[in-house]
Write an enzyme that holds these catalytic residues in place. Structure first.
Site, PDB file in Angstrom:
ATOM      1  N   CYS A  64      30.769  42.075  35.478  1.00  0.00           N
ATOM      2  CA  CYS A  64      30.890  43.635  36.136  1.00  0.00           C
ATOM      3  C   CYS A  64      29.771  44.495  35.848  1.00  0.00           C
ATOM      4  CB  CYS A  64      32.098  43.890  35.258  1.00  0.00           C
ATOM      5  SG  CYS A  64      33.875  43.283  35.745  1.00  0.00           S
TER       6      CYS A  64
HETATM    7  N1  LIG Z   1      35.953  38.588  35.149  1.00  0.00           N
HETATM    8  C1  LIG Z   1      36.098  39.718  34.850  1.00  0.00           C
HETATM    9  O1  LIG Z   1      36.233  40.259  33.385  1.00  0.00           O
HETATM   10  C2  LIG Z   1      36.547  40.607  35.804  1.00  0.00           C
HETATM   11  C3  LIG Z   1      37.144  41.995  35.463  1.00  0.00           C
HETATM   12  C4  LIG Z   1      37.400  42.936  36.541  1.00  0.00           C
HETATM   13  C5  LIG Z   1      37.086  42.725  37.917  1.00  0.00           C
HETATM   14  N2  LIG Z   1      36.636  41.363  38.166  1.00  0.00           N
HETATM   15  C6  LIG Z   1      36.299  41.004  39.600  1.00  0.00           C
HETATM   16  O2  LIG Z   1      37.292  40.036  40.078  1.00  0.00           O
HETATM   17  C7  LIG Z   1      36.696  39.287  41.113  1.00  0.00           C
HETATM   18  C8  LIG Z   1      36.904  37.742  40.900  1.00  0.00           C
HETATM   19  O3  LIG Z   1      36.059  37.638  39.489  1.00  0.00           O
HETATM   20  P1  LIG Z   1      36.401  36.511  38.636  1.00  0.00           P
HETATM   21  O4  LIG Z   1      35.912  36.691  37.229  1.00  0.00           O
HETATM   22  O5  LIG Z   1      37.864  36.273  38.472  1.00  0.00           O
HETATM   23  O6  LIG Z   1      35.858  35.204  39.281  1.00  0.00           O
HETATM   24  P2  LIG Z   1      35.730  33.657  38.948  1.00  0.00           P
HETATM   25  O7  LIG Z   1      34.358  33.090  39.424  1.00  0.00           O
HETATM   26  O8  LIG Z   1      36.230  33.656  37.539  1.00  0.00           O
HETATM   27  O9  LIG Z   1      37.007  33.069  39.808  1.00  0.00           O
HETATM   28  C9  LIG Z   1      37.023  33.208  41.175  1.00  0.00           C
HETATM   29  C10 LIG Z   1      37.918  31.831  41.844  1.00  0.00           C
HETATM   30  O10 LIG Z   1      37.947  32.238  43.082  1.00  0.00           O
HETATM   31  C11 LIG Z   1      37.612  30.856  43.677  1.00  0.00           C
HETATM   32  N3  LIG Z   1      37.088  31.099  45.004  1.00  0.00           N
HETATM   33  C12 LIG Z   1      35.990  31.403  45.654  1.00  0.00           C
HETATM   34  N4  LIG Z   1      36.209  31.671  46.963  1.00  0.00           N
HETATM   35  C13 LIG Z   1      37.489  31.224  47.281  1.00  0.00           C
HETATM   36  C14 LIG Z   1      37.989  31.342  48.402  1.00  0.00           C
HETATM   37  N5  LIG Z   1      37.403  31.757  49.800  1.00  0.00           N
HETATM   38  N6  LIG Z   1      39.332  30.931  48.616  1.00  0.00           N
HETATM   39  C15 LIG Z   1      39.947  30.592  47.621  1.00  0.00           C
HETATM   40  N7  LIG Z   1      39.215  30.751  46.300  1.00  0.00           N
HETATM   41  C16 LIG Z   1      38.004  30.848  46.245  1.00  0.00           C
HETATM   42  C17 LIG Z   1      36.422  30.119  42.716  1.00  0.00           C
HETATM   43  O11 LIG Z   1      36.628  28.517  43.162  1.00  0.00           O
HETATM   44  C18 LIG Z   1      37.056  30.748  41.355  1.00  0.00           C
HETATM   45  O12 LIG Z   1      37.867  29.745  40.874  1.00  0.00           O
HETATM   46  C19 LIG Z   1      35.299  39.890  41.122  1.00  0.00           C
HETATM   47  O13 LIG Z   1      35.239  40.682  42.026  1.00  0.00           O
HETATM   48  C20 LIG Z   1      34.988  40.540  39.909  1.00  0.00           C
HETATM   49  O14 LIG Z   1      33.902  41.436  40.180  1.00  0.00           O
HETATM   50  C21 LIG Z   1      36.320  40.519  37.033  1.00  0.00           C
END
Ligand SMILES: NC(=O)c1ccc[n+]([C@@H]2O[C@H](COP(=O)([O-])OP(=O)(O)OC[C@H]3O[C@@H](n4cnc5c(N)ncnc54)[C@H](O)[C@@H]3O)[C@@H](O)[C@H]2O)c1
Length: 420
Positions: free
Chosen positions: A261
């Site tokens: 983030c």
């Molecule tokens: N990790 C955090 O602490 C956090 C906190 C707040 C917000 N976010 C936001 O949330 C969002 C997701 O982050 P995350 O940390 O969960 O990511 P992540 O990488 O842990 O997980 C994302 C998942 O999405 C899958 N994916 C990618 N493209 C895809 C598609 N087209 N169809 C289906 N699945 C798909 C990937 O295989 C992966 O398993 C981002 O925008 C991030 O900025 C993350």
């Protein structure tokens, strides 16, 4: 009959959300593009820090199914998109995953269903990118045939005190009906749902939250450098200021910013401000500049610390403790420990590391560093120990007492001279 939700993206954000929805009685499909993620989840294995294998098994017992097949969306009353939003070429937002996830939803969109975007992104993404894709592919009208909202994720991996249930959830709907349906959905498993006046307000609220952290971390990092020059103990300064019960929030210096983030999201905002308004978002750019200098600053301080022991960095072994981007999790994304290690190697140090959460650690150029298993032996070997992440299993005073020289970037050391 229970209602059906598909959560697109089963990572750090999507999987805990799926868990709460299952607990609230929803039939949950966890749609993910990765075959490995889907196979692991269906075998009852968690791949994120906040859920155990038993948590995933319990979800499966209650009807959760992970899948690569987007046809599950056809039966879903709600689809929530939680896919990554990284930076692409030249630091520009990369919405590739959001676009492709939106296409999967559009191709299978059920009449009357709700689509929510949770991925962090710049203001305008939901209305200018997602809705046109959904409408063009499905032939349906947003706000009439289906409903759309943005609801930012606020998970904080590794900090169980605040989870999905007890962290207020913001909702910005395309129209009143969209907001209502989204509030209704999240209210089934979140204690407090807060509707905002619009989609862009919800998108921007998330970016303000992360930019606030980014800027305040930069402020305290700059203060740390200045205080060191002035021979003032920054940690005492912060301890004092933090006793003020109003108007101050405690932030601490460190080796830089990491994770998914803070180093990334404010760029989404500054990029969009530059693109749309033609001028820089100065606070974000300055914070970036300051926070990005911190790894090199830690390398300088390591050299200084070795110098005070009459040792040259080029003939020293440096042990790095804790290489993840925050304590007590395995996530290494954007961790500043990488540029710290690279900076030390550039100056000729022999660098080794220890981290109870990390078995293999690659640097940006693909080089692997030697991981030490036996901390006592490593302490004997190391000319300098640099504490980068204070995982709770580390007994910092004991490590400090047994190290030949110690540099602490986390404020746990008892010796002011050993703290950055
Ligand atoms: N990790 C955090 O602490 C956090 C906190 C707040 C917000 N976010 C936001 O949330 C969002 C997701 O982050 P995350 O940390 O969960 O990511 P992540 O990488 O842990 O997980 C994302 C998942 O999405 C899958 N994916 C990618 N493209 C895809 C598609 N087209 N169809 C289906 N699945 C798909 C990937 O295989 C992966 O398993 C981002 O925008 C991030 O900025 C993350």
């Amino acid at each position: 009959m229970s209602k059906v939700v598909t959560i697109v993206g089963q990572g750090y954000v999507g999987l805990p959300l799926a868990q709460e929805a299952v607990r609230a009685g929803w039939k949950v499909f966890g749609l993910d593009a990765s075959e490995l993620v889907v196979a692991k989840l269906n075998a009852g294995e968690s791949h994120v820090d906040d859920l155990t294998d038993d948590d995933v098994k319990e979800m499966i017992e209650n009807g959760y199914v992970a899948t690569k097949d987007p046809s599950c969306i056809r039966d879903s009353d709600v689809s929530v998109i939680c896919v990554p939003t990284p930076l692409g070429v030249a630091g520009a937002p990369d919405l590739g995953a959001v676009e492709s996830a939106t296409r999967s939803v559009g191709e299978n969109l059920k009449q009357g269903s709700l689509v929510v975007l949770e991925s962090t992104t710049y203001p305008g993404t939901t209305e200018d990118i997602c809705i046109p894709i959904l409408e063009a592919i499905s032939g349906k009208r947003a706000g009439r045939d289906f409903y759309v909202s943005f609801s930012p994720e606020r998970v904080n991996p590794g900090f169980p005190e605040y989870g999905i249930k007890n962290t207020p959830k913001l909702v910005g709907g395309l129209n009143e009906a969209s907001t209502e349906k989204t509030v209704e959905f999240y209210s089934t498993f979140v204690d407090e749902v807060v509707p905002l006046s619009g989609v862009k307000e919800a998108e921007t609220a998330k970016l303000l939250e992360n930019t606030f952290r980014h800027v305040n971390i930069a402020l305290v990092n700059e203060m740390a450098r200045v205080c060191h020059e002035l021979d003032i103990d920054i940690w005492e300064v912060i301890r004092g200021a933090a006793t003020k019960p109003f108007g101050f929030m405690r932030f601490t210096p460190g080796a830089g910013v990491g994770g998914h983030c803070i180093p990334i999201d404010p760029n989404y905002l500054s990029y969009e401000v530059r693109r749309r308004l033609g001028y820089p978002l100065r606070f974000v750019e300055l914070a970036q500049e300051i926070n990005n200098t911190m790894p090199e600053y830690v390398v300088d301080r390591a050299a200084e610390r070795l110098n005070s022991e009459q040792k040259a960095i080029s003939s020293s072994t440096v042990l790095l403790l804790g290489v993840t981007y925050k304590p007590n999790i395995a996530d290494q994304r954007e961790s500043p420990s990488r540029p710290v290690a690279t900076g030390l190697l550039k100056r000729g140090a022999n660098v080794i590391f220890h981290d109870p959460f990390v078995s293999n650690w690659d640097l940006e150029n693909g080089d692997k560093l030697d991981r030490v298993d036996n901390l006592d032996e490593a302490l004997q070997k190391a000319d300098l120990v640099v504490m980068l992440q204070a995982h709770s299993s580390y007994d910092v005073p004991a490590l400090e007492a047994n190290a030949k020289a110690f540099l602490d970037t986390t404020g746990r050391s008892l010796e002011a001279a050993n703290r950055i």
